[in-house]
Design an enzyme around this catalytic site. Structure first.
Site, mmCIF file in Angstrom:
data_model
loop_
_atom_site.group_PDB
_atom_site.id
_atom_site.type_symbol
_atom_site.label_atom_id
_atom_site.label_comp_id
_atom_site.label_asym_id
_atom_site.label_seq_id
_atom_site.Cartn_x
_atom_site.Cartn_y
_atom_site.Cartn_z
ATOM 1 N N HIS A 166 20.530 -16.530 38.161
ATOM 2 C CA HIS A 166 20.383 -17.053 36.806
ATOM 3 C C HIS A 166 18.932 -17.403 36.536
ATOM 4 C CE1 HIS A 166 24.385 -18.350 38.252
ATOM 5 N NE2 HIS A 166 24.794 -17.963 37.069
ATOM 6 N N ILE B 286 21.231 -23.161 25.534
ATOM 7 C CA ILE B 286 22.333 -22.481 24.845
ATOM 8 C C ILE B 286 23.657 -23.194 25.086
ATOM 9 C CG2 ILE B 286 21.273 -20.210 24.619
ATOM 10 C CD1 ILE B 286 22.677 -19.298 27.109
ATOM 11 N N ARG C 242 22.095 -31.517 45.117
ATOM 12 C CA ARG C 242 23.300 -30.779 44.796
ATOM 13 C C ARG C 242 23.037 -29.785 43.668
ATOM 14 N NH1 ARG C 242 25.271 -33.418 41.792
ATOM 15 N NH2 ARG C 242 23.378 -34.661 41.619
#
Lengths: 581, 581
Positions: A217, A403, A543
Site C-alpha cells: 500500500h 480517502i 503495531r
C-alpha cells in the site's frame, strides 16, 4: 498510473460489478463481496477472505472451489467493514463455521474481529486469522507484527484445501497457523501506484533506485539501493528469505518449498521470468526442492512496479494442500470434478432498519440539527484536507487515511440527514451516522470514528437537550472506546495522543462551568498542540506500523485529522451559542 | 518501463529459460521455443504458434492441452526465424501435419512462410495462417492487411480445439479461417512500453490523452483524443466493433460473441473490470449474448498502458470450440482428463553442419578476408545507429529495426569469422553469414538481409577472385531476391527504393569499366539520395504498415540503414583498392 475510472469514489464498487459480470461461472455477488457460484457443501467449513480493493486477484479473484468460499471486498486499500464481512460470511456459511482470513493490517484486524464477534453472537461459529509473511515489516522476534503480502495466497489455499477435506473449524485454523508459520515473503519496488482519481503516486522511488522491503500500500521499505540487474534482484530476494528459515523446517535433504514470484503490477511477465530463472537456480543450488512454482501477478498494488518472492516451507501435509486442485477466476490448478450447481437465489440484501427511527424529543431534535451542522463541517474539513491526509499517512502507513475519512464522513453526513428527516433525536442521528461511517469507510479510521460517534450518540440519547457536561462525558466515552478498540495509549503516535488531552481538557473546562463553545475551544487548542507533538515522537510500540520511525518529523495522520476536526467543530458550536446545545 | 534484465540482448532467451523453469508441468523447451510437456497424440494436427517476445502470455504461455502444441519464440518484438519455427514444428509434429499460426506482421509472414516451405520439402505437411483482427490497422475492404492483436487467442484456440477433435489439416485450417473472419479487435493506449535496455519508450502519448487504434509494438494509432472515463472507453470500443459486423453473423436474436477485454500491461485488473462492467452492459443492450468472457492480460506489450476489446462472433461450432477445455501456463478452462505423460527426451538440438566448410581457392579466401572487413564495417555502422534506426522505425513500424539489424549483423560477423577460420571462400563465408543473420535477427529485416547476403555469396562462389562485374551481378541478384521475398516495388517506401537504384547504378558503372570502389561510391550516392527521398513519399501500398502515412517527413528505416551501410562498405573497398577484390 490508474487512468480508467468514472467517479473515483465509485471505483471499487464498479470494479466489483465488472469482476462479477466477467466471472459468473465462479462467483455470485452478495452484499459486501462475493461467494462461490455453487453452495458451500453442508458440513464444510467456509473460508472467507478479504481486504481492500486494488490487490487483484486478491481477494475476489481467489474465490472458487479449492480456495476461498467468499471474499469481503473493501474500498480501495481499505478494510471491508465488519458489516460487509458478516454479510459475506453468512452467505458462505455451510453450517460448519467460518474461518475469516486476511492480511495483518490494523483496519482488517479490527473489522474482521468485530465481524467474528457478531457472527458468533448470531450462532455462526467464527474464527479469525491474519497472515504475517512479510519479513521486512518486523523482525523475527516480532513475527506477529508482520504484514500480510503475497503469502496470503499459500496460507489461504492451505486452509481452504483443509476445509475441502472436511476438517472441523479448529483444525482448519491450525492448518492456517502452520502454513503461515512456514511462509515468508520479501519484496522490492521501483515506483508506487497512483490511486484512482489521485494526482500523485502514493510514493516515488528515485530514478534507477530500488526500495527494499516495500509494502503493498505504499508502506515505506527498509532501505533504498541502486537499481539491480535481474540476477542481483533474484539474489537479494533468495538470500533474504534463506536467512530466516522457520524453526521446524526439515533437514537440507528434505527442504521443499512452494515458490511464488509475484509481480505487483507493472513489472511484466518477461521480467518476472528473467528473475525467476535465477531464483530457481539459487534455490536449487541451496538444496531446496521447488514445488509447483507460481510466477505472475497474484497480489498486486495497482500499477506499482515491484516484485516479491514468497516461500512456503512444505511438509508432506502442506505439500498435498498446495498441490490440491483449485478453480477460481484467477487461480486454477489441476482438475476438479463436476461443480456444485450454480445457485440462482437473488443477491443477499442485508436486513435494514433505516426506514424507521425512534422519534426524539423536541429538544433532542433541535440538538440533532446542530449535529447535522457539525457533521457538515466535519465532512467539509476532511474534503479540504483529503490529499494532505493521504500524503502524511503514506509516510509511515498505507496512505488511505484521506480517502477513508472522506468516504466515512460523507456517509455519516448522509445517514444523519436521512435519520434526522425521520424525526430522530441527536443520539440516534449520531449512532446511525456512526454505523454508516464504519460501514462505508472500512479501514482503521472507519472503525475508530464509528466507535467515537456511537459513544457520543449513546451518551446524548434522544430525550434531553445535551448539556456541556453531557457532551464532555460523551467525548470521554469516545476516548475510552478508541483506546479499548485500537489498543493504543498516549505516546504511541496515534489519534489517542490527541483524543485523550482533548477529552480531558473538555471535561475539566466544563466542570469549571465554562460554556460548551469556550470549553471546546480550549480543548481544541490542546488537541492541536498534541497533534503537532506527534511529529516529534517515535512510537513506543509499532503495531501495524512497523516503519513508524520513518515518520519522525511528520505528524500522525489520524492525530492530525482529529485536531483539524475539533477546530472545525468549534466553529459550528460558536455559531450556535445559546441554542440547542 | 522495463527495469529487470541482465544483458538486454539476452533478455528474450533468459525470459524463455525462466518461463520454462516455472512451467515444466505444461511445456518443455526445444530449439527455437517450447512444445507441450506431453507428446502430440499420433494423428493429431499440431498447431504451432509464434511471434516475438514481449507479448506474454502470447505466445509460449498458450502452449498446452486444448491450445497450441508448440510456440516458436522470437527475440523482443521480432519474428522467430524460419529455422526456429521449423525446429519447434518438427518437435510438435504428431504425424498429421502442422498448422503454423501467427499475427499478420511482415516478418512473421516471411519466416513462417519459409518454414512451411522447408517443412513441406522435408515431408512434414505444413500450412500457415495469419490472424488479422485489428480493425484499426486497415479498412474493411482490406482485411487481409490487418494486424493480429488479442484476436490471436480465440483464433488459435478455435483451430487447436478443432485439432484436438482429430480433424485433418485442411479442416483445421478452415476453422482458423472461419474464426478469424468472425474476430474483430480495437484498442486504445495511454503510454508506450520501454524495451529492455532502452532509454526511451517506443512512443509516448501526451498527458491526459489517448491514442486510438494503437498496435502492440508501438505502431501509431489512427487518432488521438482526450483521456476518456472508463465508461467512455467502453463505449468507444463497443461501438467501433459493432459498426463492423462480419457478413455472416446471424440475426439479432442469435448474436453471440466470445468477448476478450485485454490489458496491454499496466492498465490493471480493477480498471479492466470497471471498463468491462460497461462493455457487458452495452453488448447486452445491443442484443449480444456474451459467451465465456475473458478479462485480463492475454496479449501484452511489456508495460504499455492500453486495452483492447475483441469479439469473436460465434456459431454453434465456434461456440463449442471456444468453450472447450484448455490447460496451459496462462490459459486454463474447464476440466481435462489425465494428461499425456511428460516426455523425458532431451531438448532437441537441431543438426548443425557448422563444423566443416568447403575449402575455398586462395583467391576466394583472400576475398573472404575483405568480406570480413565489410561485415565488420556493417556491424559497426549498425551499432552506431541502432537507436536512431529504432526511433525512425517506430514512426510507422514496430520500432524493432535497430535491434533487429544489430542482432543480425553481429551474428553474421561472428559466423563469417568462424567460417573463414575453417578455410572457406568468400561465397561460403557470405552464405553462412546470411543464414546466421536470418536466424538470429528474425523479423522482416532479418529475412531480407539474409536473402541479400545469400544472393551475393552464391554469385561470388568459392573459386574465382570476385571481379567488379561479379560483385555487381551479386548485388542485382540480391535486389531481385528482396523484391521477390518482400513483394515491394520501388515507390513503396521500403529498402527496395534504395536497393534498386543502388544495384542499377553499380551495374551501369562497372559495365562502363569503372573500378569497383569508384563504382560503389557512385552507387552509394544514388542510395543516399533514394533513402532521403523516402521521407517525402506516401507509400503506394501499405502491406504491414497500414499507418505509413504517419511517416511523411521521416525516411523508411530499412531504406535508411541500407544507405548507411552502402556508404560504410565503400570505405572498406577504398581501403582495399588493388587487393583481392
Amino acid at each position: 498510473m490508474t487512468r480508467l475510472f468514472n467517479d473515483p469514489t465509485a471505483f471499487a464498487d464498479e470494479a466489483l460489478d465488472g469482476f462479477v459480470a466477467a466471472h459468473r461461472r465462479w462467483v455470485r455477488p452478495v452484499t459486501g463481496g462475493v461467494v462461490r457460484a455453487g453452495a458451500t457443501p453442508a458440513g464444510q467449513v467456509a473460508v472467507v477472505i478479504g481486504g481492500g480493493s486494488g490487490h487483484y486477484p486478491a481477494f475476489s479473484g481467489l474465490v472458487g472451489r479449492g480456495l476461498a468460499h467468499g471474499a469481503a471486498v473493501g474500498n480501495v486499500f481499505a478494510s471491508p467493514s465488519a458489516q460487509q464481512i458478516r454479510s459475506v460470511a453468512r452467505a458462505a456459511h455451510g453450517g460448519a463455521g467460518v474461518l475469516l482470513m486476511y492480511g495483518n493490517y490494523a483496519g482488517d484486524v479490527l473489522h474482521f474481529g468485530q465481524a467474528a464477534e457478531r457472527l458468533t453472537g448470531e450462532g455462526v461459529e467464527a474464527r479469525t486469522f491474519a497472515v504475517t509473511d512479510d519479513i521486512s515489516s518486523a523482525g523475527p522476534e516480532e513475527t506477529a507484527k508482520r504484514r500480510g503480502i503475497a503469502g496470503d495466497l499459500p496460507v489461504f489455499k492451505a486452509a481452504a484445501a483443509a476445509a475441502e477435506r472436511g476438517l472441523p473449524l479448529d483444525d482448519v485454523l491450525a492448518v492456517a497457523e502452520r502454513a503461515n508459520a512456514r511462509t515468508r515473503s520479501f519484496g522490492i519496488a521501483f515506483s508506487g501506484c497512483t490511486l484512482p482519481g489521485a494526482d500523485h503516486p502514493l510514493f516515488t522511488v528515485a530514478q534507477a533506485r530500488m526500495a527494499v522491503g516495500l509494502g503493498i500500500h505504499g508502506e515505506p521499505g527498509i532501505g533504498e539501493e541502486p537499481l539491480p540487474t535481474a540476477d542481483e534482484a533474484a539474489r537479494l530476494l533468495v538470500t533474504s528469505l534463506l536467512a530466516e528459515l522457520p524453526d521446524d523446517v526439515e533437514g537440507p535433504d528434505r527442504q521443499r518449498a512452494a515458490v511464488i514470484l509475484n509481480g505487483l503490477g507493472s513489472v511484466k511477465y518477461e521480467e518476472l521470468f528473467v528473475v525467476y530463472r535465477t531464483v530457481a537456480e539459487l534455490l536449487t543450488d541451496a538444496g531446496v526442492e521447488i514445488v509447483d512454482p507460481e510466477v505472475g501477478e497474484l497480489v498486486t498494488s495497482f500499477d506499482m512496479a515491484g516484485i516479491s518472492l514468497t516461500l512456503t516451507w512444505l511438509d508432506d501435509d502442506l505439500e498435498a494442500l498446495w498441490r490440491a486442485p483449485a478453480d477460481t477466476p484467477a487461480f486454477r490448478k489441476g482438475a476438479l470434478g463436476t461443480p456444485e450447481p450454480v445457485r440462482a437465489e437473488p443477491v443477499i440484501a442485508e436486513e435494514t432498519d433505516d426506514l424507521a427511527a425512534p422519534e426524539g424529543s423536541d429538544a433532542s431534535r433541535r440538538a440533532a440539527a446542530v449535529v447535522l451542522d457539525v457533521l457538515d463541517a466535519l465532512a467539509a474539513t476532511v474534503d479540504a484536507h483529503v490529499g494532505e491526509l493521504g500524503r502524511i499517512d503514506a509516510v509511515a502507513g498505507d496512505g488511505d487515511h484521506g480517502i477513508g475519512m472522506q468516504r466515512g464522513s460523507t456517509a455519516a453526513r448522509r445517514a444523519a440527514v436521512d435519520t434526522h428527516a425521520l424525526g430522530a433525536g441527536a443520539g440516534t442521528v449520531l449512532v446511525r451516522a456512526a454505523d454508516a461511517w464504519a460501514d462505508k469507510a472500512g479501514g482503521t479510521s472507519g472503525a475508530l470514528w464509528g466507535s467515537m460517534l456511537r459513544a457520543v450518540g449513546t451518551t446524548l440519547g434522544d430525550e434531553d437537550a445535551p448539556t456541556a457536561a453531557r457532551v464532555a462525558d460523551g467525548v470521554r466515552q469516545a476516548s475510552a472506546a478508541v483506546r479499548r478498540l485500537g489498543g493504543a495509549e498516549v505516546g504511541d503516535k496515534t489519534m489517542v495522543d490527541v483524543l485523550v488531552p482533548f477529552a480531558d481538557t473538555l471535561a475539566a473546562a466544563t466542570a469549571e462551568g465554562v460554556p460548551l463553545a469556550a470549553a471546546w475551544d480550549r480543548a481544541a487548542g490542546a488537541a492541536e498542540a498534541a497533534a503537532a507533538a506527534t511529529a516529534d515522537l517515535l512510537p513506543r510500540k509499532g503495531r501495524a506500523r512497523p516503519h513508524a520511525e520513518k515518520s519522525l518529523g511528520t505528524p500522525d495522520a489520524g492525530a492530525h485529522s482529529l485536531s483539524l476536526i475539533t477546530r472545525a467543530v468549534h466553529g459550528v458550536l460558536n455559531d450556535h451559542i445559546g441554542e440547542a446545545i
